[in-house]
Scaffold this motif. Structure first.
Motif, PDB file in Angstrom:
ATOM      1  N   ILE A   1       0.943  -1.309   0.302  1.00 42.89           N
ATOM      2  CA  ILE A   1      -0.200  -0.157  -0.433  1.00 42.89           C
ATOM      3  C   ILE A   1       1.060   1.455   0.364  1.00 42.89           C
ATOM      4  O   ILE A   1       1.945   0.960   0.856  1.00 42.89           O
ATOM      5  CB  ILE A   1      -1.342   0.170   1.581  1.00 42.89           C
ATOM      6  N   THR A   2       0.719   1.960  -0.984  1.00 44.73           N
ATOM      7  CA  THR A   2       1.756   3.537  -1.046  1.00 44.73           C
ATOM      8  C   THR A   2       0.624   4.457  -0.511  1.00 44.73           C
ATOM      9  O   THR A   2      -0.548   4.730  -0.658  1.00 44.73           O
ATOM     10  CB  THR A   2       1.372   3.810  -2.152  1.00 44.73           C
ATOM     11  N   PRO A   3       1.128   5.785   0.029  1.00 41.60           N
ATOM     12  CA  PRO A   3       0.698   6.891   0.569  1.00 41.60           C
ATOM     13  C   PRO A   3       0.042   7.615  -0.491  1.00 41.60           C
ATOM     14  O   PRO A   3       0.119   7.124  -1.333  1.00 41.60           O
ATOM     15  CB  PRO A   3       2.103   7.342   0.806  1.00 41.60           C
ATOM     16  N   GLY A   4      -1.300   7.541   0.041  1.00 44.05           N
ATOM     17  CA  GLY A   4      -2.567   8.477  -1.175  1.00 44.05           C
ATOM     18  C   GLY A   4      -2.872   7.444  -2.258  1.00 44.05           C
ATOM     19  O   GLY A   4      -4.247   7.912  -2.793  1.00 44.05           O
ATOM     20  N   ILE A   5      -2.481   6.190  -2.168  1.00 43.33           N
ATOM     21  CA  ILE A   5      -3.267   5.764  -2.864  1.00 43.33           C
ATOM     22  C   ILE A   5      -4.979   5.023  -3.100  1.00 43.33           C
ATOM     23  O   ILE A   5      -5.539   5.033  -3.951  1.00 43.33           O
ATOM     24  CB  ILE A   5      -2.567   3.137  -2.708  1.00 43.33           C
ATOM     25  N   PHE A   6      -5.753   5.540  -1.383  1.00 40.86           N
ATOM     26  CA  PHE A   6      -7.026   5.295  -1.204  1.00 40.86           C
ATOM     27  C   PHE A   6      -8.022   6.559  -1.960  1.00 40.86           C
ATOM     28  O   PHE A   6      -8.770   6.506  -2.432  1.00 40.86           O
ATOM     29  CB  PHE A   6      -7.192   5.226   0.276  1.00 40.86           C
ATOM     30  N   ARG A   7      -6.759   7.960  -2.542  1.00 33.69           N
ATOM     31  CA  ARG A   7      -7.569   9.300  -3.168  1.00 33.69           C
ATOM     32  C   ARG A   7      -7.656   8.896  -4.333  1.00 33.69           C
ATOM     33  O   ARG A   7      -7.422   9.931  -5.179  1.00 33.69           O
ATOM     34  CB  ARG A   7      -7.087   9.964  -2.517  1.00 33.69           C
TER      35      ARG A   7
ATOM     36  N   ILE B   1      -3.274  -4.124  -6.192  1.00 32.38           N
ATOM     37  CA  ILE B   1      -2.868  -2.756  -6.312  1.00 32.38           C
ATOM     38  C   ILE B   1      -2.936  -1.968  -7.140  1.00 32.38           C
ATOM     39  O   ILE B   1      -1.842  -2.345  -8.059  1.00 32.38           O
ATOM     40  CB  ILE B   1      -2.553  -2.590  -4.746  1.00 32.38           C
ATOM     41  N   PRO B   2      -3.644  -1.303  -7.381  1.00 31.50           N
ATOM     42  CA  PRO B   2      -3.733   0.048  -8.680  1.00 31.50           C
ATOM     43  C   PRO B   2      -2.605   0.342  -9.255  1.00 31.50           C
ATOM     44  O   PRO B   2      -1.793   1.416  -7.792  1.00 31.50           O
ATOM     45  CB  PRO B   2      -4.799   0.915  -8.748  1.00 31.50           C
ATOM     46  N   LYS B   3      -1.554   0.229 -10.008  1.00 29.23           N
ATOM     47  CA  LYS B   3      -0.327   1.159  -9.576  1.00 29.23           C
ATOM     48  C   LYS B   3      -0.319   2.693 -10.670  1.00 29.23           C
ATOM     49  O   LYS B   3      -1.542   2.303 -11.489  1.00 29.23           O
ATOM     50  CB  LYS B   3       1.083   0.020 -10.777  1.00 29.23           C
ATOM     51  N   ASN B   4       0.159   3.855 -10.104  1.00 31.84           N
ATOM     52  CA  ASN B   4       0.053   5.056 -11.019  1.00 31.84           C
ATOM     53  C   ASN B   4      -1.624   5.278 -11.087  1.00 31.84           C
ATOM     54  O   ASN B   4      -1.630   5.280 -12.219  1.00 31.84           O
ATOM     55  CB  ASN B   4       0.772   5.148 -11.750  1.00 31.84           C
ATOM     56  N   GLY B   5      -2.361   4.670 -10.559  1.00 31.48           N
ATOM     57  CA  GLY B   5      -3.794   5.183 -10.805  1.00 31.48           C
ATOM     58  C   GLY B   5      -5.205   4.311 -11.779  1.00 31.48           C
ATOM     59  O   GLY B   5      -5.891   4.184 -12.178  1.00 31.48           O
ATOM     60  N   ALA B   6      -3.986   2.912 -12.023  1.00 32.57           N
ATOM     61  CA  ALA B   6      -4.391   2.456 -13.199  1.00 32.57           C
ATOM     62  C   ALA B   6      -4.483   1.023 -12.262  1.00 32.57           C
ATOM     63  O   ALA B   6      -3.069   0.304 -11.560  1.00 32.57           O
ATOM     64  CB  ALA B   6      -3.439   2.410 -14.185  1.00 32.57           C
ATOM     65  N   ARG B   7      -5.544   0.500 -12.821  1.00 32.94           N
ATOM     66  CA  ARG B   7      -6.543  -1.213 -12.067  1.00 32.94           C
ATOM     67  C   ARG B   7      -4.752  -1.942 -12.696  1.00 32.94           C
ATOM     68  O   ARG B   7      -4.505  -1.861 -14.441  1.00 32.94           O
ATOM     69  CB  ARG B   7      -7.153  -1.108 -13.225  1.00 32.94           C
TER      70      ARG B   7
END
Lengths: 171, 137
Positions: free
Chosen positions: A129-135, A164-170
């Motif tokens: 889990i990376t910071p900010g991933i939930f938003r 976990i989606p990477k760089n905003g992409a699923r």
């Protein structure tokens, strides 16, 4: 008979291995269990705007408070008729977490993502889990379980199904 | 618990009966809301054009109906806060729409409060139904 022997031995070995894997899965964390959401009315009524969250993720008092305030449900009116509401409350309470989920003010917590268990399991750096991933655009909200737990809508939160989606992409 | 099997049977029968009672068509809703609207406004006639305006406008709040449902009734929408997909609103695109009083009244009830801060009038509902019925696939 001689020809069937290796096949039988292989089958026995497979059985032993499967049993071993099952034992490991059971011995693993609670969240690897398939959580009970098996209630048609709960699933249809509470699975329209979000997935049907597993009742086991909040204590009974939290569910009672939730169901008593559906007209103001996280910024939306989610009212139900009294009869449906009673049936669903019964299911939620019967399958609730054994431990109560109360906040530091002693009041029942309503957001699953506010509970200590959720915060611990979903802390930054844990399990990728990376910071900010939930938003992020791909996840949007911690309520969107299925963004990472691909089979969440079926109550399946197995760790092997997490992406976990990477760089905003699923992925 | 002697009455249990009987109660189960009655509950089953009631469920079946309610299933049949909810086999409704979009036209039923148009007729019903129009008739209700005529009680206060004689000669009222539903308008798809007014329905579209109503659906796509904000009414003093942050959201319009189209915030989640999009401006195209044949398109899939997305819940504004959870992001969950919402199936199309037009009966031509989604036969489950305008098919059960229980569902139609539940969602008008909830969503009118979210968008308008009040319940919708029968005239508003008739207009919206007319617009949704007009939408092609």
């Amino acid at each position: 008979m001689t020809a069937t022997f290796p096949a039988r031995a292989l089958r026995a070995l497979t059985l032993v291995l499967t049993a071993g894997a099952a034992g490991l899965a059971l011995a693993d964390d609670d969240e690897n269990k398939r959580l009970n959401i098996n209630h048609p009315e709960y699933r249809s009524e509470c699975g329209s705007c979000h997935i049907a969250f597993p009742p086991a993720l909040l204590g009974a008092e939290s569910w009672r408070a939730m169901m008593a305030g559906l007209d103001k449900h996280f910024g939306s009116d989610a009212s139900l008729d009294a009869e449906t509401s009673a049936v669903i409350t019964k299911f939620l309470v019967a399958n609730a977490a054994r431990r109560d989920t109360a906040g530091s003010d002693g009041r029942p917590q309503l957001r699953i993502s506010d509970t200590p268990w959720f915060r611990k399991e979903h802390r930054d750096g844990h399990d990728g889990i990376t910071p900010g991933i939930f938003r992020s655009a791909a996840v949007k909200s911690a309520a969107n379980c299925a963004a990472c737990h691909r089979n969440a809508a079926e109550g399946d939160f197995s760790e092997r199904d997490i992406r976990i989606p990477k760089n905003g992409a699923r992925s | 618990m002697k009455s249990h099997p009987l109660r189960m049977f009655l509950a089953g029968a009631a469920l079946l009966a309610s299933g049949f009672a909810t086999a409704e068509t979009p036209a039923d809703f148009l007729t019903r809301y129009q008739t209700e609207a005529r009680q206060s406004t004689p000669g009222f006639s539903a308008s798809a054009e007014r329905g579209e305006k109503f659906f796509t406008a904000t009414h003093g709040g942050e959201w319009s109906c189209s915030t989640c449902h999009t401006k195209n009734p044949a398109a899939r929408g997305k819940h504004a806060s959870t992001g969950k997909a919402i199936e199309p609103m037009a009966p031509a695109a989604n036969p489950e729409r305008l098919a059960s009083t229980r569902s139609v009244e539940k969602w008008f009830g909830r969503n009118c409060k979210d968008v308008l801060g009040r319940t919708c009038t029968p005239a508003e509902k008739a207009d919206v139904v007319a617009w949704l019925m007009n939408s092609p696939r």
